[in-house]
Design a protein around this motif. Sequence first.
Motif, PDB file in Angstrom:
ATOM      1  N   ILE A 159       0.837  -1.198   0.000  1.00 32.00           N
ATOM      2  CA  ILE A 159       0.000   0.000   0.000  1.00 32.00           C
ATOM      3  C   ILE A 159       0.875   1.252   0.000  1.00 32.00           C
ATOM      4  O   ILE A 159       0.649   2.184  -0.778  1.00 32.00           O
ATOM      5  CB  ILE A 159      -0.963  -0.007   1.211  1.00 32.00           C
ATOM      6  CG1 ILE A 159      -2.011  -1.109   1.035  1.00 32.00           C
ATOM      7  CG2 ILE A 159      -1.635   1.360   1.376  1.00 32.00           C
ATOM      8  CD1 ILE A 159      -2.848  -1.377   2.266  1.00 32.00           C
ATOM      9  N   GLU A 160       1.878   1.256   0.864  1.00 32.16           N
ATOM     10  CA  GLU A 160       2.760   2.418   0.939  1.00 32.16           C
ATOM     11  C   GLU A 160       3.500   2.640  -0.385  1.00 32.16           C
ATOM     12  O   GLU A 160       3.610   3.772  -0.854  1.00 32.16           O
ATOM     13  CB  GLU A 160       3.743   2.252   2.106  1.00 32.16           C
ATOM     14  CG  GLU A 160       3.054   2.363   3.456  1.00 32.16           C
ATOM     15  CD  GLU A 160       4.015   2.192   4.624  1.00 32.16           C
ATOM     16  OE1 GLU A 160       5.195   1.834   4.401  1.00 32.16           O
ATOM     17  OE2 GLU A 160       3.576   2.430   5.764  1.00 32.16           O
ATOM     18  N   ASP A 161       3.990   1.560  -1.003  1.00 33.68           N
ATOM     19  CA  ASP A 161       4.688   1.678  -2.293  1.00 33.68           C
ATOM     20  C   ASP A 161       3.762   2.249  -3.361  1.00 33.68           C
ATOM     21  O   ASP A 161       4.166   3.108  -4.153  1.00 33.68           O
ATOM     22  CB  ASP A 161       5.221   0.314  -2.751  1.00 33.68           C
ATOM     23  CG  ASP A 161       6.431  -0.153  -1.945  1.00 33.68           C
ATOM     24  OD1 ASP A 161       7.001   0.679  -1.195  1.00 33.68           O
ATOM     25  OD2 ASP A 161       6.787  -1.333  -2.069  1.00 33.68           O
ATOM     26  N   ALA A 162       2.516   1.771  -3.387  1.00 36.55           N
ATOM     27  CA  ALA A 162       1.555   2.236  -4.392  1.00 36.55           C
ATOM     28  C   ALA A 162       1.250   3.723  -4.202  1.00 36.55           C
ATOM     29  O   ALA A 162       1.140   4.477  -5.183  1.00 36.55           O
ATOM     30  CB  ALA A 162       0.266   1.414  -4.316  1.00 36.55           C
ATOM     31  N   LEU A 163       1.124   4.153  -2.954  1.00 38.18           N
ATOM     32  CA  LEU A 163       0.840   5.561  -2.680  1.00 38.18           C
ATOM     33  C   LEU A 163       2.011   6.456  -3.104  1.00 38.18           C
ATOM     34  O   LEU A 163       1.809   7.491  -3.746  1.00 38.18           O
ATOM     35  CB  LEU A 163       0.539   5.759  -1.198  1.00 38.18           C
ATOM     36  CG  LEU A 163      -0.840   5.293  -0.736  1.00 38.18           C
ATOM     37  CD1 LEU A 163      -0.903   5.214   0.776  1.00 38.18           C
ATOM     38  CD2 LEU A 163      -1.929   6.205  -1.272  1.00 38.18           C
ATOM     39  N   VAL A 164       3.211   6.057  -2.762  1.00 40.76           N
ATOM     40  CA  VAL A 164       4.398   6.850  -3.120  1.00 40.76           C
ATOM     41  C   VAL A 164       4.547   6.915  -4.643  1.00 40.76           C
ATOM     42  O   VAL A 164       4.828   7.976  -5.203  1.00 40.76           O
ATOM     43  CB  VAL A 164       5.660   6.268  -2.446  1.00 40.76           C
ATOM     44  CG1 VAL A 164       6.921   6.923  -3.002  1.00 40.76           C
ATOM     45  CG2 VAL A 164       5.577   6.462  -0.933  1.00 40.76           C
ATOM     46  N   THR A 165       4.316   5.798  -5.303  1.00 39.94           N
ATOM     47  CA  THR A 165       4.402   5.759  -6.770  1.00 39.94           C
ATOM     48  C   THR A 165       3.389   6.703  -7.404  1.00 39.94           C
ATOM     49  O   THR A 165       3.669   7.330  -8.434  1.00 39.94           O
ATOM     50  CB  THR A 165       4.179   4.316  -7.289  1.00 39.94           C
ATOM     51  OG1 THR A 165       5.197   3.476  -6.735  1.00 39.94           O
ATOM     52  CG2 THR A 165       4.234   4.260  -8.806  1.00 39.94           C
ATOM     53  N   ALA A 166       2.215   6.843  -6.770  1.00 41.34           N
ATOM     54  CA  ALA A 166       1.167   7.732  -7.291  1.00 41.34           C
ATOM     55  C   ALA A 166       1.445   9.197  -6.973  1.00 41.34           C
ATOM     56  O   ALA A 166       0.698  10.081  -7.405  1.00 41.34           O
ATOM     57  CB  ALA A 166      -0.190   7.319  -6.746  1.00 41.34           C
ATOM     58  N   GLY A 167       2.511   9.468  -6.197  1.00 39.55           N
ATOM     59  CA  GLY A 167       2.878  10.848  -5.910  1.00 39.55           C
ATOM     60  C   GLY A 167       2.529  11.341  -4.523  1.00 39.55           C
ATOM     61  O   GLY A 167       2.736  12.512  -4.204  1.00 39.55           O
ATOM     62  N   PHE A 168       1.991  10.452  -3.674  1.00 43.74           N
ATOM     63  CA  PHE A 168       1.597  10.863  -2.326  1.00 43.74           C
ATOM     64  C   PHE A 168       2.782  10.875  -1.361  1.00 43.74           C
ATOM     65  O   PHE A 168       3.736  10.122  -1.525  1.00 43.74           O
ATOM     66  CB  PHE A 168       0.527   9.922  -1.757  1.00 43.74           C
ATOM     67  CG  PHE A 168      -0.822  10.099  -2.371  1.00 43.74           C
ATOM     68  CD1 PHE A 168      -1.660  11.121  -1.951  1.00 43.74           C
ATOM     69  CD2 PHE A 168      -1.259   9.248  -3.379  1.00 43.74           C
ATOM     70  CE1 PHE A 168      -2.915  11.292  -2.521  1.00 43.74           C
ATOM     71  CE2 PHE A 168      -2.508   9.413  -3.962  1.00 43.74           C
ATOM     72  CZ  PHE A 168      -3.338  10.443  -3.525  1.00 43.74           C
TER      73      PHE A 168
END
Length: 195
Positions: A159-168
């Motif tokens: 979840i954290e990786d996906a959020l960071v990848t999306a720019g969060f």
Amino acid sequence: MTDKRTISAYTNRVAEYLRILLPPEQLEARQAFVDAVGADGYVLDLGSGPGSDSAFLMRQGLKVRALDATPAFVEHARNNGVDAHLGTFDDITEISEFDGVYASFSLLHAPRADFPRHLSAIHKALKPGGQFFLGMKLGTGEHRDDLDRYYSYYSEAEIEDALVTAGFTIDRTQRGVGKGLAGSYDGFILVFAHA
């Protein structure tokens, strides 16, 4: 993609859904989201269900647009004064529109393959610095629960990786355990992030 079996499971259980008691972590997180967005903020309640969270956010002074794919939920929310709209995660097309997006245990119904795309759309829909609240069940794989609802499960790291990848930028996370509509006790994570 909208899963008809998941929508049917919710359509047949509106009253039961309304009786679910939120665990303390979720109640605290809801208020923390309000505090982070600030007075008079405009927020999207994504996967708003019957509008209980939307109504709470409105009582706290936020302007709320609610979006859900279950017609019975949208109808219930509208009947209770919520600006609710029928739609799916693919209907997030706004650009820099919202001060916050509240996605409490809704994106777990999206296929894993679509999760990055939905997070990207949410990021674009938020104003710079806009607040994002995400509640998800923890686990692995994709499968249906005892009520025939479709779920995608993730680890905290995924979840954290996906959020960071999306720019969060992730501000904080919190874990907990709660009893859901199907009666099972599931581990969950609450994530606070900003665009």
